[in-house]
Structures are given as structure tokens and as C-alpha cells.
Design an enzyme around this catalytic site. Structure first.
Site, short mmCIF file in Angstrom:
data_model
loop_
_atom_site.label_atom_id
_atom_site.label_comp_id
_atom_site.label_asym_id
_atom_site.label_seq_id
_atom_site.Cartn_x
_atom_site.Cartn_y
_atom_site.Cartn_z
N ASP A 9 0.11 2.70 0.48
CA ASP A 9 0.58 2.38 -0.90
C ASP A 9 1.51 1.09 -0.76
OD1 ASP A 9 1.55 2.50 -3.45
OD2 ASP A 9 2.99 3.75 -3.06
N ASP A 11 4.52 -0.30 -3.07
CA ASP A 11 5.78 -0.29 -3.67
C ASP A 11 6.32 1.06 -2.99
OD1 ASP A 11 5.93 -2.28 -5.43
OD2 ASP A 11 4.62 -1.08 -6.65
N ASP A 133 4.39 7.34 -1.71
CA ASP A 133 5.96 7.82 -2.16
C ASP A 133 5.71 8.53 -3.38
OD1 ASP A 133 5.38 5.28 -3.79
OD2 ASP A 133 7.45 5.66 -4.57
#
Lengths: 182, 182
Positions: A9, A11, A133
Site C-alpha cells: 500500500d 498511504d 494499514d
């Protein structure tokens, strides 16, 4: 042997998006919100007045996010042993598409365009590993999942937790050893 | 029961990209190249002088491609029974990212941003079905594959061939019947 695949990922994983939230919020509102204040709270709620949603639609936001410490070296290390894909949910904020592409070109120039995926939801991503996240992305992943610690996810315990890039590399190198031993 | 997933390509599948090549080539060079002249030839070689490569990097090219006949109705029909994802290899031409997003918004407004994927290679897309004109994308797909007829792929016989959107819908509705019967 074909390399195993990892979806990484952007961000809060290779990009320190929370650092950018804090900097921009302080710049606009004169108040510094500390990372500890974000623990256990969805990001959108952690900063008052819908500030985050506004930032996410502001041109330049994604282009200028700082790199997550250790991410560049770690990703390069992993690329020696795995097929690494950057998988980012960019479609919710269409202006972020080109900004994220340019950001990757600046900070991760060793990643080919062939290995970049901008998507909406991540449920059809079929990699062997996923580092993210957001629990909603990890929950639909059929491979092994690693949750990269962010304030909003500290209470989640159903995915293997990683707190920094050193831990990610250590765990994945261990996976590689286990695989060879099998 | 959870809907099965389909990855649908853009260029030469829901977008009639060859029609745009022909129109632009005639506009720039005064010569009309017929579709039959493209049979069995890679697109980049079918139009002389590197014309296609130039078009692909020209702002506005992807934004103004005509819709493939029948694609809109067919995709809407399929969405009633399947989870449909638009999966396009947009990362090779970064200016196409926003153009393709806007094009989808104009011609396929019923497709959510959650169901759009812009990628480099498609090997990590894990859908149950894939509809594409490029054999390199279909060859790495673990699901059932349908090759949408384009001049460059007419000699390929290792994927189920579909010649138009009516055939796509008919075949996928048959898949649905078979699944129910199982």
C-alpha cells in the site's frame, strides 16, 4: 522458482500520510495534533472540522507527502527476492492518480510502471502477501496479511502486525527461509 | 451467494480504440486503413511511421475514443449478476489515467470508482473471469478467459473467443446457468 508476489500500500505504508496531515493541519489551524491523539480513532475523525477530507481533495497533497522512514531501502531489498507491486486505492480521489504516479517516480524510481496498481477496492488483488494499514483491504486478501501500524488500526489483532519497515523485511525474509526449507 | 467477479479491459473491449486509430491516422495522413488490413498484425506495426505510439501519448486520445458498440448495455446487464471490474493497463501512458477515469464517468457512469483498476501488468488480478483482447493479459489469469476479437489476436486459439458484446453476455449467462445447476 517464480518469485512470490507482495502488494504494498502507499498511504501510511510507504508514504507517511499522517505526517502530512499533522503538518498541513498545523499550517492551516495553528494547532499541532500529536500522533498519540490518533490512537484508535478513524483518521477522518481525528482532525476536527472535516480537515482531512478537504486535504485529500487538495491538489498537491499526495504529491508532497513525505516518504515513510526506511521504506525505500526496504522495498529495494524485498525486490531482490519478491515481485513487488505498489497497490494504492487512488480512484476515490482521481486527482491523486497522476500525483501518486509522479511521487513514485521521484521516491521509488526503481519500481516499474508494470508493478503499479491504482484501484478502488482491493478485493480482486491476488498477491501472495499484502502489506496495508487498512483492515478492510487485508480482510479480503487471500494471501498472508501484514497490518502496518497506524493510529486508526492499533486495536486490530487479526492480521500480523508490523511497526516499521525493519520488521517487514525481517518477517518476509523469514517467510523466504521457511519456503526454501519446505 | 457472492457474485462471481469479471475483469473487463478497456481498449478494444469497451472502447473502440482501433476506430480511433483509423480516424486519427486518416486525419493526419490522408489515408484510410481498413480494419481488415490489421488482421494478424501487432497494432503498432499496422499503421506506418510509429503513428500509433504517437497517438497513445497525445493528450485527448483516450478521452475521445468511441464506445465499443453494445458495451454499455452489456456491462449493465452483467452487473445484475456479476461483480464487474474495469481493469485497464493505463500505467504505461500516465496521461491516460485521468482521461480514462473521465471517459468511464461519461460513458459508464453506473460503474463505481470502487470497481476501477488501472494497472501495469494484469498478472495479479484475481477475478473469476477476464475479458481482454491481449493474450499476455489472459495467459496469466487464473480464472476463465475470453479473448475479445481484435485484428492483432485473430490467430490465437487458446482462449474462448468472443466477437461482440452479445456473445459475451450469452456466454456469461450460460456460465451462470451452469453454476446454478451444479
Amino acid at each position: 522458482m517464480k518469485k512470490k508476489t507482495i502488494a504494498i500500500d502507499m498511504d501510511n505504508v510507504i508514504a507517511d500520510t499522517v505526517a502530512q496531515y499533522i503538518t498541513w493541519y498545523e499550517r492551516d489551524h495553528g494547532v499541532r495534533i500529536e500522533r498519540t491523539a490518533l490512537h484508535g480513532i478513524p483518521e477522518l475523525e481525528a482532525f476536527p472540522g472535516g480537515a482531512i477530507r478537504k486535504f485529500l481533495y487538495t491538489p498537491g497533497f499526495f504529491r508532497t507527502v513525505p516518504v515513510m522512514p526506511g521504506a525505500q531501502d526496504a522495498v529495494q531489498q524485498l525486490m531482490e527476492h519478491f515481485e513487488v507491486y505498489i497497490v494504492s486505492a487512488a480512484l476515490e480521489f482521481p486527482q491523486s492518480l497522476i500525483e501518486k504516479y509522479e511521487w513514485l517516480g521521484e521516491h521509488f524510481p526503481f519500481i516499474s510502471w508494470r508493478n503499479i496498481i491504482f484501484c478502488g477496492d482491493k478485493s480482486i488483488i491476488g498477491t501472495d502477501y499484502m502489506i496495508d494499514d487498512h483492515v478492510k483491504n487485508l480482510d479480503t486478501c487471500k494471501g498472508k496479511t501484514f497490518i502496518y501500524t497506524a493510529g486508526h488500526n492499533i486495536h486490530i489483532d487479526r492480521h500480523t502486525r508490523v511497526n516499521d519497515w525493519k520488521e517487514v523485511v525481517a518477517l518476509l525474509m523469514k517467510e523466504l527461509q521457511n519456503e526454501k526449507a519446505d
